[in-house]
Motif scaffolding. Structure first.
Motif, PDB file in Angstrom:
ATOM      1  N   ILE A  55       7.146   0.508  66.621  1.00 41.42           N
ATOM      2  CA  ILE A  55       7.221   0.003  64.975  1.00 41.42           C
ATOM      3  C   ILE A  55       5.725  -0.796  65.101  1.00 41.42           C
ATOM      4  O   ILE A  55       5.294  -1.450  66.661  1.00 41.42           O
ATOM      5  N   GLY A  56       4.645  -0.275  64.155  1.00 40.31           N
ATOM      6  CA  GLY A  56       3.344  -0.939  64.579  1.00 40.31           C
ATOM      7  C   GLY A  56       3.165  -1.988  63.127  1.00 40.31           C
ATOM      8  O   GLY A  56       1.077  -2.499  63.394  1.00 40.31           O
ATOM      9  N   PHE A  57       4.173  -2.965  62.850  1.00 41.98           N
ATOM     10  CA  PHE A  57       3.703  -3.830  61.946  1.00 41.98           C
ATOM     11  C   PHE A  57       4.797  -5.350  61.986  1.00 41.98           C
ATOM     12  O   PHE A  57       6.150  -4.394  62.246  1.00 41.98           O
ATOM     13  N   ASP A  58       4.834  -5.867  61.080  1.00 40.78           N
ATOM     14  CA  ASP A  58       5.848  -6.516  61.819  1.00 40.78           C
ATOM     15  C   ASP A  58       7.241  -6.645  60.266  1.00 40.78           C
ATOM     16  O   ASP A  58       6.436  -6.729  58.983  1.00 40.78           O
ATOM     17  N   ILE A  59       8.464  -6.041  60.800  1.00 42.35           N
ATOM     18  CA  ILE A  59       9.427  -5.980  60.017  1.00 42.35           C
ATOM     19  C   ILE A  59      10.198  -7.616  59.374  1.00 42.35           C
ATOM     20  O   ILE A  59      11.194  -7.315  58.669  1.00 42.35           O
ATOM     21  N   ARG A  60       9.692  -8.824  59.853  1.00 41.14           N
ATOM     22  CA  ARG A  60      10.570 -10.021  60.390  1.00 41.14           C
ATOM     23  C   ARG A  60      10.616 -10.414  58.149  1.00 41.14           C
ATOM     24  O   ARG A  60      11.407 -10.428  57.455  1.00 41.14           O
ATOM     25  N   PRO A  61       9.347 -10.385  57.417  1.00 37.07           N
ATOM     26  CA  PRO A  61       9.421 -10.157  56.250  1.00 37.07           C
ATOM     27  C   PRO A  61      10.586  -9.836  55.342  1.00 37.07           C
ATOM     28  O   PRO A  61      10.538 -10.414  54.361  1.00 37.07           O
ATOM     29  N   HIS A  62      10.558  -8.235  55.420  1.00 39.90           N
ATOM     30  CA  HIS A  62      11.262  -7.698  55.110  1.00 39.90           C
ATOM     31  C   HIS A  62      13.018  -7.888  54.978  1.00 39.90           C
ATOM     32  O   HIS A  62      13.425  -7.725  54.000  1.00 39.90           O
ATOM     33  N   PHE A  63      13.188  -8.860  56.567  1.00 40.13           N
ATOM     34  CA  PHE A  63      14.955  -9.206  56.267  1.00 40.13           C
ATOM     35  C   PHE A  63      14.790 -10.654  55.616  1.00 40.13           C
ATOM     36  O   PHE A  63      15.445 -10.285  55.502  1.00 40.13           O
ATOM     37  N   ALA A  64      14.043 -10.850  55.623  1.00 31.98           N
ATOM     38  CA  ALA A  64      13.791 -12.532  54.437  1.00 31.98           C
ATOM     39  C   ALA A  64      14.050 -11.826  53.734  1.00 31.98           C
ATOM     40  O   ALA A  64      14.927 -12.171  52.496  1.00 31.98           O
ATOM     41  N   ALA A  65      13.175 -10.362  52.723  1.00 31.69           N
ATOM     42  CA  ALA A  65      13.502 -10.709  51.225  1.00 31.69           C
ATOM     43  C   ALA A  65      14.690 -10.425  51.264  1.00 31.69           C
ATOM     44  O   ALA A  65      15.259 -10.166  50.465  1.00 31.69           O
ATOM     45  N   TRP A  66      14.792  -9.257  52.092  1.00 33.59           N
ATOM     46  CA  TRP A  66      16.402  -8.913  51.756  1.00 33.59           C
ATOM     47  C   TRP A  66      17.879  -9.900  51.823  1.00 33.59           C
ATOM     48  O   TRP A  66      18.657  -9.552  52.204  1.00 33.59           O
ATOM     49  N   GLY A  67      17.197 -10.820  52.400  1.00 34.04           N
ATOM     50  CA  GLY A  67      18.241 -12.233  52.598  1.00 34.04           C
ATOM     51  C   GLY A  67      19.113 -12.114  54.406  1.00 34.04           C
ATOM     52  O   GLY A  67      20.241 -12.097  54.463  1.00 34.04           O
ATOM     53  N   LEU A  68      18.383 -10.922  55.089  1.00 37.98           N
ATOM     54  CA  LEU A  68      19.013 -10.548  56.131  1.00 37.98           C
ATOM     55  C   LEU A  68      18.823 -11.518  57.429  1.00 37.98           C
ATOM     56  O   LEU A  68      19.049 -10.912  58.827  1.00 37.98           O
ATOM     57  N   ALA A  69      17.869 -12.066  57.336  1.00 33.11           N
ATOM     58  CA  ALA A  69      16.504 -12.548  58.566  1.00 33.11           C
ATOM     59  C   ALA A  69      17.931 -13.830  59.443  1.00 33.11           C
ATOM     60  O   ALA A  69      17.468 -13.559  60.360  1.00 33.11           O
ATOM     61  N   ASP A  70      18.821 -14.452  57.973  1.00 39.65           N
ATOM     62  CA  ASP A  70      19.603 -15.187  59.467  1.00 39.65           C
ATOM     63  C   ASP A  70      20.525 -14.339  59.967  1.00 39.65           C
ATOM     64  O   ASP A  70      21.274 -15.607  60.703  1.00 39.65           O
ATOM     65  N   LEU A  71      21.023 -13.309  59.707  1.00 38.22           N
ATOM     66  CA  LEU A  71      22.100 -12.661  60.889  1.00 38.22           C
ATOM     67  C   LEU A  71      21.330 -11.541  61.641  1.00 38.22           C
ATOM     68  O   LEU A  71      22.113 -10.852  62.923  1.00 38.22           O
ATOM     69  N   VAL A  72      20.175 -12.175  62.203  1.00 44.90           N
ATOM     70  CA  VAL A  72      19.282 -10.954  63.411  1.00 44.90           C
ATOM     71  C   VAL A  72      18.765 -12.564  64.347  1.00 44.90           C
ATOM     72  O   VAL A  72      18.455 -13.590  63.866  1.00 44.90           O
ATOM     73  N   ASP A  73      19.079 -12.744  65.491  1.00 45.83           N
ATOM     74  CA  ASP A  73      18.601 -13.419  67.009  1.00 45.83           C
ATOM     75  C   ASP A  73      17.212 -13.160  67.277  1.00 45.83           C
ATOM     76  O   ASP A  73      16.685 -14.056  67.048  1.00 45.83           O
ATOM     77  N   ALA A  74      17.178 -12.194  66.970  1.00 47.75           N
ATOM     78  CA  ALA A  74      15.654 -11.588  67.645  1.00 47.75           C
ATOM     79  C   ALA A  74      15.466 -10.171  67.100  1.00 47.75           C
ATOM     80  O   ALA A  74      15.941  -9.038  67.236  1.00 47.75           O
ATOM     81  N   PHE A  75      13.145  -9.796  67.129  1.00 45.98           N
ATOM     82  CA  PHE A  75      12.974  -8.712  66.647  1.00 45.98           C
ATOM     83  C   PHE A  75      12.531  -8.633  68.033  1.00 45.98           C
ATOM     84  O   PHE A  75      11.468  -9.365  68.723  1.00 45.98           O
ATOM     85  N   VAL A  76      12.755  -7.199  68.573  1.00 43.67           N
ATOM     86  CA  VAL A  76      11.632  -6.102  69.243  1.00 43.67           C
ATOM     87  C   VAL A  76      11.244  -5.085  68.846  1.00 43.67           C
ATOM     88  O   VAL A  76      11.251  -4.100  68.858  1.00 43.67           O
ATOM     89  N   LEU A  77      10.074  -5.875  69.215  1.00 41.62           N
ATOM     90  CA  LEU A  77       8.816  -4.709  67.946  1.00 41.62           C
ATOM     91  C   LEU A  77       7.776  -4.165  69.447  1.00 41.62           C
ATOM     92  O   LEU A  77       6.970  -5.179  69.610  1.00 41.62           O
ATOM     93  N   SER A  78       7.483  -2.930  69.677  1.00 35.82           N
ATOM     94  CA  SER A  78       6.657  -2.226  70.273  1.00 35.82           C
ATOM     95  C   SER A  78       5.697  -3.466  70.753  1.00 35.82           C
ATOM     96  O   SER A  78       4.397  -3.214  71.341  1.00 35.82           O
ATOM     97  N   TYR A  79       4.929  -2.808  69.333  1.00 35.00           N
ATOM     98  CA  TYR A  79       3.534  -3.616  69.276  1.00 35.00           C
ATOM     99  C   TYR A  79       3.525  -4.598  69.546  1.00 35.00           C
ATOM    100  O   TYR A  79       2.476  -5.412  70.480  1.00 35.00           O
TER     101      TYR A  79
END
Length: 254
Positions: free
Chosen positions: A161-185
């Motif tokens: 992916i070419g952009f940050d998806i962390r804000p999406h998970f935060a908005a969906w209330g899922l960020a606390d269920l993910v330990d790490a984001f490994v994004l190609s870019y």
């Protein structure tokens, strides 16, 4: 997002990778693809209607449907691969998952090949990717991630992916269920390169042999070369369960 080169061998959809690695226990970490695995882009006509509205244009639904069909053929981020990449976009397309400017340039350039007669339309279409409302989490994503967290299994999202998806998970209330984001870019590697899976395992503090990669494309199945077990899920439309419950059958003790 659309993936790069495919590995030579992949498991059958909906099943773990063949061989002894698929049955190893215990699983201490699960690596999830993003698009097509945990979430799906919004329906194409709604995408077009929303983008046009931000440009101050209220499209008739019939026209929006026709534009959506043409844009899907041209190439939509999160949608089918383009029927043709114009030569002027070839370099951006090749680098789209490595650099944010290339990702934006490739997909806005493809959208601009469709004459919608709306000023700023290609940029508005791209901006829908960058907001949580432009995506729909699969309904079984939350219960699956929650069950893994309760069981103490670590989770990473590994995405080309070419952009940050962390804000999406935060908005969906899922960020606390993910330990790490490994994004190609961010890491400079794209699936199926084993290095991106090794990076994910390192960030979670587990050996690859203790990790299960879950995705929906041959590029996700490239994790086999990194030493991980793999579960490839069938494609599912937005709003429908994606078969993520199978992850719990593989990752959690019976």
């Amino acid at each position: 997002m659309p993936e790069h080169a495919e590995p030579p061998q992949t498991p059958a959809p909906g099943s773990a990778a063949a061989g002894p690695r698929a049955s190893r226990r215990p699983v201490k970490a699960v690596l999830f693809d993003f698009h097509g695995t945990l979430a799906q882009v919004e329906e194409a006509r709604e995408w077009v209607l929303a983008a046009a509205a931000t440009c101050g244009v209220a499209l008739e639904r019939a026209r929006a449907t026709a534009l959506a069909d043409r844009l899907l053929t041209a190439g939509r981020a999160g949608g089918p691969l383009p029927a043709r990449v114009p030569p002027r976009l070839a370099e951006l397309w090749a680098d789209r998952d490595l650099y944010p400017h290339a990702h934006r340039g490739a997909y806005t350039g493809l959208a601009e090949t469709v004459d919608a007669g709306i000023d700023g339309f290609a940029e508005a279409l791209y901006e829908r990717l960058l907001v949580p409302d432009g995506w729909v989490p699969y309904p079984d994503a939350r219960p699956t991630l929650g069950a893994l967290r309760e069981a103490g299994v670590r989770v990473a999202v590994v995405s080309n992916i070419g952009f940050d998806i962390r804000p999406h998970f935060a908005a969906w209330g899922l960020a606390d269920l993910v330990d790490a984001f490994v994004l190609s870019y961010e890491v400079g590697r794209c699936k199926p390169d084993p290095a991106i899976f090794w990076r994910a395992c390192g960030m979670l503090g587990v050996d690859p042999e203790q990790a299960l990669m879950v995705g929906d494309t041959p590029a996700d199945a490239g994790a086999v070369a990194a030493g991980c077990a793999v579960l490839v899920l069938p494609a599912a439309e937005a709003g429908r369960e994606n078969g993520l419950g199978a992850v719990l059958d593989l990752a959690l003790p019976g």
